[in-house]
Design an enzyme around this catalytic site. Structure first.
Site, PDB file in Angstrom:
ATOM      1  N   ASP A 242      13.320  47.208  26.771  1.00  0.00           N
ATOM      2  CA  ASP A 242      12.931  46.280  27.820  1.00  0.00           C
ATOM      3  C   ASP A 242      13.618  46.786  29.087  1.00  0.00           C
ATOM      4  OD1 ASP A 242      11.887  44.306  29.350  1.00  0.00           O
ATOM      5  OD2 ASP A 242      12.441  42.659  28.031  1.00  0.00           O
TER       6      ASP A 242
HETATM    7  C1  BGC Z   1      10.229  41.786  30.613  1.00  0.00           C
HETATM    8  C2  BGC Z   1       9.201  42.538  29.803  1.00  0.00           C
HETATM    9  C3  BGC Z   1       8.338  43.331  30.739  1.00  0.00           C
HETATM   10  C4  BGC Z   1       9.200  44.277  31.540  1.00  0.00           C
HETATM   11  C5  BGC Z   1       8.443  45.136  32.527  1.00  0.00           C
HETATM   12  C6  BGC Z   1      10.992  42.689  31.560  1.00  0.00           C
HETATM   13  O1  BGC Z   1      11.764  41.956  32.450  1.00  0.00           O
HETATM   14  O2  BGC Z   1      11.121  41.133  29.746  1.00  0.00           O
HETATM   15  O3  BGC Z   1       8.430  41.659  29.035  1.00  0.00           O
HETATM   16  O4  BGC Z   1       7.353  44.016  30.024  1.00  0.00           O
HETATM   17  O5  BGC Z   1      10.135  43.517  32.276  1.00  0.00           O
HETATM   18  O6  BGC Z   1       7.957  44.394  33.587  1.00  0.00           O
END
Ligand code: BGC
Length: 743
Positions: A242
């Site tokens: 993540d």
């Molecule tokens: C989120 C993810 C997301 C990623 C990219 C993170 O803050 O938890 O679900 O895909 O950012 O935007």
């Protein structure tokens, strides 16, 4: 044509050849972000960048390469898909495949390689800010839907990135919170859907979660990523972090974390960039450890036909095509849940309505542009009010009143991602806090305090403005052939980055609803929202219709259901508790805390808890009404070789219109040796029936459906003995019972 095995061998050989040609710098470039949503390419060897994009409700707008700011393009609007919570309420595995397909096609159409979806975390507490992005509180339902979804995505030569692995159950302190989870609970509740996504859905990629599990961040958790994902489940795809989920270079380097992504543009300083290079040069991390990551990413590229012999046959995808909108409409129709319908309050007869009054800010609200990383730039979004007007045409007077006040400034959701990067100053703070976990925590905590202070301040303003709006709404309601209230939530109330602070409808909607029901008992109460709310007035209401964020066609599906052109068939994929205090997490105080939480309730999450404690929820798991009625009959059970149990039963549509019913099969172990929940969902089937028709359903429960996870033996085992098999229209409305014996 080469056989599959030979093809695999050939592919692996090619990958090894490529790895041999890569320099350490090139390998390192491949395993971390070179832009906010893209990995590093090695042009010299024809290795492209892996281009990722959010998210579960459609392909997100383009961002600048190194700034968390939308690029401002005019060509990146897309189809807006129903949220995963809406999809789950359809209980329709074919629609899950279709939604996956639409998402994959649009992602490929926009030139993406990996779509950061679906979100399948188990809903543990109704206040989790991202619940709207997730499917359900039940692992079997999640597993059944994620498999076709992932397959649908990947039909388009795009990888699904199933997230967030694992147990990402709260937004408070989301990047630091340490969750203490016992083995059995992990294996029975929080892992099964991921396992199904990997083993049956053959997901090409998985996203590591932000949180820690039992002391270790998921993105550098050897047990989770090596032990469970790779060794136990045999996953050979790519693990993507993540954004900002990696904290320690050595730990992430020495486990199956293949691609580090982050929200800051100092790409060379990512943990798997220069810091890793230094460790390799000092001999503290082996080149083989780096190769393992490169290998997984190259395999992903092969599978997506980004490299290799099939490169020229890679699918091109398509976005905003009419066929996608049709599938989205169908899903929206099946997702809406009729929670209550007395005195045949619904459907309304359009012909009899000359004057319709629609009350409530959510009638005229679009939601696609909010929520955090799930936000998108929708090609269009039909709100409920537009849907009603489009349905009725010009001969019906539709009067709209706002009903309750939604502060203007609250509408711009504070997005943790957006606020973390748009200014130089933030970049500096970012660099400072990234070396210091306590600092990161502090920054988030400060943000949360500011947000809460703002919400508190706005309450007085809301109260003051509501006085006039309520009076207007009541007056309007008195003078109408029919009154429809459209309330609920929005992505200021529920959003990535923070949890809700209570389970009440925001903006004093409860007060307005009670007033409305006093003057118009027949007010049709409808809601758009992504997670349960308290409904203290529910006994007085005649009709309650719930819609999750259902995509670009929400308004059309809504009107079709209200006027009976479509018969609702959605069922709750999560319990709607009567009040927040009834939740196990409210009782054990283990939700929404900073630092550490213990999943002390163990298996007793969702209906498993309400069942055991005999607490009646407002609306139970699996509940959802139809404009027709269904009768269940003739359950037969046959244990085959003492292992599988074959089930048959019939469902009859006894009403006057066609409809669809989701029959749910639960098992209830009798005299179980281990502690077992009173009942657990093991199968379901959605049957579509014309009025008066009957359908015979056959299902097979396998031995593993009866199993529980034995922590000592570290495997699932099914005890021999008797199990009650319950077939029902919801987890409380059990229509048929029988006993099956496993030998
Ligand atoms: C989120 C993810 C997301 C990623 C990219 C993170 O803050 O938890 O679900 O895909 O950012 O935007």
């Amino acid at each position: 044509m080469l056989k599959k095995n030979d093809q695999t061998k050939k592919r692996e050989k090619e990958i090894e050849k490529l790895i041999k040609k890569l320099t350490l710098d090139e390998k390192i470039a491949m395993i971390h972000g070179a832009s906010l949503f893209r990995s590093g390419a090695v042009e010299r060897l024809g290795i492209p960048a892996i281009v990722t994009s959010d998210g579960p409700m459609g392909v997100r707008a383009e961002f600048m390469d190194d700034r968390w700011i939308p690029a401002g393009n005019q060509d990146d609007m897309v189809s807006y898909l129903p949220s995963n919570s809406a999809l789950a309420s359809t209980w329709n595995t074919e629609l899950a495949r279709d939604m996956g397909y639409v998402l994959g096609a649009e992602a490929r159409g926009r030139g993406k390689d990996v779509i950061l979806a679906p979100g399948i975390n188990i809903k543990r507490d109704p206040l989790c800010g991202r619940n709207f992005e997730y499917m359900t509180e039940d692992p079997r339902l999640a597993a059944s839907l994620v498999v076709p979804f992932v397959k649908g995505v990947q039909e388009n030569d795009v990888a699904a990135c199933v997230k967030h692995f694992a147990a990402n159950v709260q937004e408070t302190d989301r990047t630091m919170v340490d969750e203490e989870i016992d083995e059995r609970t992990l294996y029975e509740l929080y892992l099964p859907a991921f396992k199904a996504a990997v083993q049956e859905g053959e997901a090409y990629s998985i996203m590591g979660a932000y949180n820690k599990i039992n002391g270790f961040h998921c993105c550098e958790n050897k047990r989770l990523l090596d032990g469970i994902l790779r060794e136990e489940w045999g996953f050979d795809g790519a693990v993507i972090s993540d954004w900002g989920g990696v904290h320690k270079t050595k730990e992430a380097a020495s486990c199956s974390m293949d691609l580090e992504m982050l929200v800051y543009p100092d790409f060379d300083e990512y943990k798997l960039a220069n810091p890793l290079k230094e460790l390799v040069q000092r001999g503290e991390v082996s080149v083989e450890a780096v190769d393992a990551k490169v290998r997984n990413l190259l395999r992903l590229m092969y599978r997506l036909k980004m490299i290799g012999p099939k490169k020229d046959s890679r699918k091109a995808g398509a976005y905003n095509v009419p066929a996608h909108r049709e599938m989205i409409l169908k899903t929206a129709q099946e997702s809406m849940i009729l929670l209550k319908n007395e005195k045949h309050a619904l459907p309304l007869d359009a012909k009899k309505i000359k004057k319709l009054v629609v009350i409530g800010a959510n009638a005229a609200k679009v939601h696609s542009d909010g929520g955090g990383s799930a936000e998108i730039k929708a090609l269009y979004e039909i709100c409920p009010l537009a849907g009603l007007k489009m349905y009725l045409g010009g001969n019906t007077a539709v009067k709209y009143v706002e009903g309750y006040y939604v502060p203007e400034e609250l509408k711009t959701a504070e997005n943790w991602q957006a606020t973390s990067l748009d200014e130089e100053e933030n970049l500096e703070i970012g660099q400072a806090i990234r070396t210091d976990e306590a600092g990161e925590n502090e920054l988030h905590r400060r943000g949360e305090e500011e947000r809460l202070a703002k919400v508190e301040k706005e309450k007085a303003e809301i109260h003051q403005k509501n006085e006039k709006l309520f009076a207007q709404a009541i007056e309007a309601a008195k003078d109408a052939d029919a009154v429809i209230f459209v309330g609920g939530m929005n992505h200021v109330v529920e959003c990535e980055g923070y949890d809700r602070s209570d389970m009440k409808l925001p903006y004093e909607q409860d007060i307005l609803i009670e007033e409305l029901l006093k003057v118009r008992k027949d007010t049709i109460l409808t809601f758009v929202g992504g997670s349960p709310v308290e409904m203290p007035w529910r006994d007085q209401a005649q009709a309650i219709l719930w819609s999750y964020y259902a995509g670009m066609e929400t308004g059309n599906a809504f009107a079709q259901i209200i006027f009976g052109e479509v018969n609702p068939s959605g069922k709750l994929a999560e319990t709607f508790p009567a009040k927040y205090e009834d939740c196990v997490t409210a009782k054990n105080g283990q939700f929404g805390k900073w630092g550490k939480i213990t999943l002390a309730e163990g298996l007793y999450c969702g209906y498993r808890y309400y069942d055991r404690q005999r607490i009646a929820p407002a609306f139970c798991f699996g509940h959802g009404l139809s404009y027709t009625n269904f009768e269940y009959s003739g359950l037969t059970l046959k244990a085959e070789k003492g292992k599988n149990v074959k089930l048959t039963f019939s469902v009859k549509n006894t009403g006057k219109c066609a409809g669809a019913e989701t029959a749910q099969v639960y098992i209830a172990p009798i005299a179980a040796q281990a502690d077992r929940p009173d009942k657990e969902l093991k199968a379901f089937v959605k049957v579509k029936l014309d009025a008066g028709r009957t359908k015979k359903v056959s299902l097979t429960l396998k031995q593993e459906d009866f199993a529980y996870f034995d922590e000592h033996l570290h495997k699932f085992i099914a005890d021999a003995g008797d199990y009650e098999i319950l077939v029902g229209a919801s987890c409380e409305d059990i229509r048929l019972r029988g006993i099956a014996t496993l030998s």
